[in-house]
Write a protein that holds these residues in place. Structure first.
Motif, PDB file in Angstrom:
ATOM      1  N   ILE A  95       0.936  -1.243  -0.244  1.00  0.00           N
ATOM      2  CA  ILE A  95      -0.002   0.068   0.005  1.00  0.00           C
ATOM      3  C   ILE A  95       0.828   1.335  -0.152  1.00  0.00           C
ATOM      4  N   LYS A  96       1.893   1.163   0.494  1.00  0.00           N
ATOM      5  CA  LYS A  96       2.811   2.468   1.101  1.00  0.00           C
ATOM      6  C   LYS A  96       3.194   3.170  -0.254  1.00  0.00           C
ATOM      7  N   HIS A  97       3.333   2.592  -1.158  1.00  0.00           N
ATOM      8  CA  HIS A  97       3.556   3.467  -2.476  1.00  0.00           C
ATOM      9  C   HIS A  97       2.445   4.059  -3.355  1.00  0.00           C
ATOM     10  N   LEU A  98       1.203   3.991  -2.745  1.00  0.00           N
ATOM     11  CA  LEU A  98       0.108   4.269  -3.650  1.00  0.00           C
ATOM     12  C   LEU A  98      -0.694   5.252  -2.832  1.00  0.00           C
ATOM     13  N   TYR A  99      -1.106   5.389  -1.441  1.00  0.00           N
ATOM     14  CA  TYR A  99      -1.808   6.590  -0.933  1.00  0.00           C
ATOM     15  C   TYR A  99      -1.444   6.427   0.695  1.00  0.00           C
ATOM     16  N   PRO A 100      -1.763   7.347   1.442  1.00  0.00           N
ATOM     17  CA  PRO A 100      -1.423   7.252   2.726  1.00  0.00           C
ATOM     18  C   PRO A 100      -2.115   6.554   3.758  1.00  0.00           C
ATOM     19  N   VAL A 101      -1.599   5.684   4.555  1.00  0.00           N
ATOM     20  CA  VAL A 101      -2.083   4.575   5.705  1.00  0.00           C
ATOM     21  C   VAL A 101      -2.459   5.609   6.764  1.00  0.00           C
ATOM     22  N   ARG A 102      -3.854   5.232   7.159  1.00  0.00           N
ATOM     23  CA  ARG A 102      -4.279   5.994   8.611  1.00  0.00           C
ATOM     24  C   ARG A 102      -3.846   5.233   9.631  1.00  0.00           C
ATOM     25  N   SER A 103      -3.372   5.762  10.784  1.00  0.00           N
ATOM     26  CA  SER A 103      -2.823   4.992  11.758  1.00  0.00           C
ATOM     27  C   SER A 103      -4.015   4.786  12.653  1.00  0.00           C
ATOM     28  N   THR A 104      -4.021   3.923  13.566  1.00  0.00           N
ATOM     29  CA  THR A 104      -5.223   3.505  14.452  1.00  0.00           C
ATOM     30  C   THR A 104      -5.534   4.868  15.417  1.00  0.00           C
ATOM     31  N   LYS A 105      -4.460   5.628  15.700  1.00  0.00           N
ATOM     32  CA  LYS A 105      -4.859   6.658  16.337  1.00  0.00           C
ATOM     33  C   LYS A 105      -5.518   7.928  15.603  1.00  0.00           C
ATOM     34  N   ALA A 106      -5.077   8.246  14.257  1.00  0.00           N
ATOM     35  CA  ALA A 106      -5.664   9.000  13.432  1.00  0.00           C
ATOM     36  C   ALA A 106      -7.147   8.612  13.407  1.00  0.00           C
ATOM     37  N   PHE A 107      -7.240   7.031  13.001  1.00  0.00           N
ATOM     38  CA  PHE A 107      -8.694   6.628  12.830  1.00  0.00           C
ATOM     39  C   PHE A 107      -9.759   6.538  14.013  1.00  0.00           C
ATOM     40  N   GLU A 108      -9.180   6.656  15.185  1.00  0.00           N
ATOM     41  CA  GLU A 108      -9.939   6.929  16.340  1.00  0.00           C
ATOM     42  C   GLU A 108     -10.428   8.199  16.578  1.00  0.00           C
ATOM     43  N   LYS A 109      -9.450   9.155  16.217  1.00  0.00           N
ATOM     44  CA  LYS A 109      -9.838  10.725  16.096  1.00  0.00           C
ATOM     45  C   LYS A 109     -11.092  10.940  15.100  1.00  0.00           C
ATOM     46  N   ASP A 110     -10.983  10.206  13.556  1.00  0.00           N
ATOM     47  CA  ASP A 110     -11.865  10.506  12.692  1.00  0.00           C
ATOM     48  C   ASP A 110     -13.128   9.963  13.456  1.00  0.00           C
ATOM     49  N   LEU A 111     -13.273   8.792  14.089  1.00  0.00           N
ATOM     50  CA  LEU A 111     -14.333   8.107  14.390  1.00  0.00           C
ATOM     51  C   LEU A 111     -15.127   9.049  15.446  1.00  0.00           C
ATOM     52  N   ASP A 112     -14.459   9.716  16.475  1.00  0.00           N
ATOM     53  CA  ASP A 112     -14.748  10.657  17.446  1.00  0.00           C
ATOM     54  C   ASP A 112     -15.545  11.721  16.865  1.00  0.00           C
ATOM     55  N   PHE A 113     -14.990  12.163  15.824  1.00  0.00           N
ATOM     56  CA  PHE A 113     -15.453  13.527  14.971  1.00  0.00           C
ATOM     57  C   PHE A 113     -16.816  12.839  14.362  1.00  0.00           C
ATOM     58  N   PHE A 114     -16.995  11.744  13.709  1.00  0.00           N
ATOM     59  CA  PHE A 114     -18.227  11.254  13.151  1.00  0.00           C
ATOM     60  C   PHE A 114     -19.111  11.425  14.100  1.00  0.00           C
ATOM     61  N   LEU A 115     -18.923  10.614  15.358  1.00  0.00           N
ATOM     62  CA  LEU A 115     -19.870   9.987  16.370  1.00  0.00           C
ATOM     63  C   LEU A 115     -20.302  11.481  16.826  1.00  0.00           C
ATOM     64  N   LYS A 116     -19.534  12.519  17.049  1.00  0.00           N
ATOM     65  CA  LYS A 116     -19.740  13.809  17.910  1.00  0.00           C
ATOM     66  C   LYS A 116     -20.981  14.550  16.955  1.00  0.00           C
ATOM     67  N   ASN A 117     -21.076  14.270  15.620  1.00  0.00           N
ATOM     68  CA  ASN A 117     -21.741  15.100  14.498  1.00  0.00           C
ATOM     69  C   ASN A 117     -22.943  14.312  13.895  1.00  0.00           C
ATOM     70  N   TYR A 118     -22.517  13.290  13.623  1.00  0.00           N
ATOM     71  CA  TYR A 118     -23.659  12.164  13.081  1.00  0.00           C
ATOM     72  C   TYR A 118     -24.084  10.838  14.086  1.00  0.00           C
ATOM     73  N   ASN A 119     -25.017  10.401  13.604  1.00  0.00           N
ATOM     74  CA  ASN A 119     -25.403   9.091  14.259  1.00  0.00           C
ATOM     75  C   ASN A 119     -25.081   7.978  13.248  1.00  0.00           C
ATOM     76  N   PRO A 120     -24.461   6.798  13.900  1.00  0.00           N
ATOM     77  CA  PRO A 120     -23.987   5.892  12.769  1.00  0.00           C
ATOM     78  C   PRO A 120     -25.411   4.909  12.669  1.00  0.00           C
ATOM     79  N   VAL A 121     -25.495   4.566  11.495  1.00  0.00           N
ATOM     80  CA  VAL A 121     -26.768   3.907  10.981  1.00  0.00           C
ATOM     81  C   VAL A 121     -26.394   2.487  10.561  1.00  0.00           C
ATOM     82  N   GLU A 122     -27.198   1.698  10.803  1.00  0.00           N
ATOM     83  CA  GLU A 122     -26.924   0.267  10.406  1.00  0.00           C
ATOM     84  C   GLU A 122     -27.545  -0.003   8.985  1.00  0.00           C
ATOM     85  N   LEU A 123     -27.030  -0.787   8.322  1.00  0.00           N
ATOM     86  CA  LEU A 123     -27.397  -1.093   6.745  1.00  0.00           C
ATOM     87  C   LEU A 123     -28.873  -1.115   6.555  1.00  0.00           C
TER      88      LEU A 123
END
Length: 341
Positions: free
Chosen positions: A44-72
């Motif tokens: 993957i490394k030479h194609l696009y940036p890989v998100r770290s677990t820390k950055a991903f959890e920060k992303d999720l916190d932003f989503f959860l603060k502003n949106y409700n997760p929805v089931e399929l």
């Protein structure tokens, strides 16, 4: 232009997401990733940036603060009815069916109570084959870690020249190889003594059938992502439909999946309305819902849902989502927020 808007979006982050969602009418967002990892992922490394677990959890916190997760199931009913949600919602998706979805992503999502869909290439499940772009990344990694001998350089350059690839830089030449010429990557690998089969057997970059079933049992959803990941705009319509039909049928039948979901590999840009008319034809439909990746945007084909790519440079999900709203507002001024086909 979008990158510039992402960079300056922090200026306007004091404005609540709920206000931007209300102004634009876009209360549902569909962020998507490929993988999350703290490791050095060679394919993957030479194609696009890989998100770290820390950055991903920060992303999720932003989503959860502003949106409700929805089931399929809830999203499916909304999409089929064409109704807009009353509250801000988000549905998370992941493309390519990579093993990190099992090892890294699913445990984080379960802990935070976030559902997700993972899209699979039917030819790659159980590590039966490797996406041609991942082969390109592995070749580049090999060249960087062990410079080419004069003989190898000569042989690889001959492959490029013989196939009208006239880029002098080897890395860029490898990255320029498209789906139609993907066999050239195997030719280059032979010269470099790089064994893709060995990499599949030892590193197991893709989910196995057992892992998929285990994840299904935990509530995660799955869909198709074509057979072997071509760029649809480079295929004729017959091949587009074949790739879609076979992959959707394989995934649905193998894992007893009722909703037939499909996400376009690379992009749905250039896919004509006739394609959607065919796959959504109620008399013999191939898919129930499809997903593109053009950001916060409507589509003239209502059942083709546009997602927001999150793996863009080093931008956070917050920067990207705010940027997408401001870009949408700019486009509103010239009535350019619907994809025409």
């Amino acid at each position: 232009m979008k990158s510039t808007i992402y960079k300056i979006s922090f200026i306007a982050t004091a404005i609540p997401i709920r206000l931007l969602a209300s102004v634009t009418g876009q209360k549902a967002i569909f962020p998507f990733y490929h993988l999350i990892s703290d490791d050095n992922v060679a394919h993957i490394k030479h194609l696009y940036p890989v998100r770290s677990t820390k950055a991903f959890e920060k992303d999720l916190d932003f989503f959860l603060k502003n949106y409700n997760p929805v089931e399929l199931d809830v999203f499916f009913k909304l999409a089929k009815s064409g109704k807009f949600p009353k509250k801000n919602i988000f549905l998370l998706t992941f493309d390519d069916g990579l093993s990190q979805f099992y090892d890294v992503i699913a445990p984080i999502l379960q802990r935070k109570g976030v559902p997700a869909i993972c899209f699979l290439n039917s030819a790659f499940i159980d590590n039966k084959d490797l996406f041609f772009r991942y082969k390109a990344s592995l070749l580049i990694d090999k060249i960087i870690n062990k410079p080419l001998s004069l003989t190898q350089e000569k042989e690889i350059r001959k492959i490029f020249v013989d196939n009208s690839i006239l880029i002098r830089d080897n890395t860029q030449a490898i990255l320029s190889i498209d789906y139609a010429k993907r066999s050239l990557l195997d030719d280059c690998a032979n010269i470099l003594a790089l064994d893709f089969s060995d990499y599949l057997n030892t590193q197991k970059p893709y989910l196995s059938s057992n892992q998929i079933q285990e994840l299904r049992n935990k509530g995660f959803e799955f869909g198709a992502h074509s057979i072997d990941h071509p760029l649809y705009s480079q295929l004729d319509q017959a091949e587009q439909i074949r790739q879609t039909k076979i992959s959707v049928n394989d995934i649905s039948e193998s894992f007893n999946i009722q909703q037939r979901l499909f996400s376009f590999p690379f992009s749905d840009v250039g896919v004509k309305k006739d394609f959607f008319d065919t796959i959504f034809d109620t008399s013999h439909s191939i898919a129930d819902i499809t997903f593109g990746c053009s950001g916060l945007k409507k589509d003239i084909c209502n059942l083709n849902i546009q997602r927001i790519p999150i793996e863009i440079e080093q931008f956070s999900a917050k920067q990207i989502v705010y940027g997408e709203y401001w870009y949408y507002i700019l486009k509103m001024l010239v009535n350019k927020n619907v994809l025409k086909r």
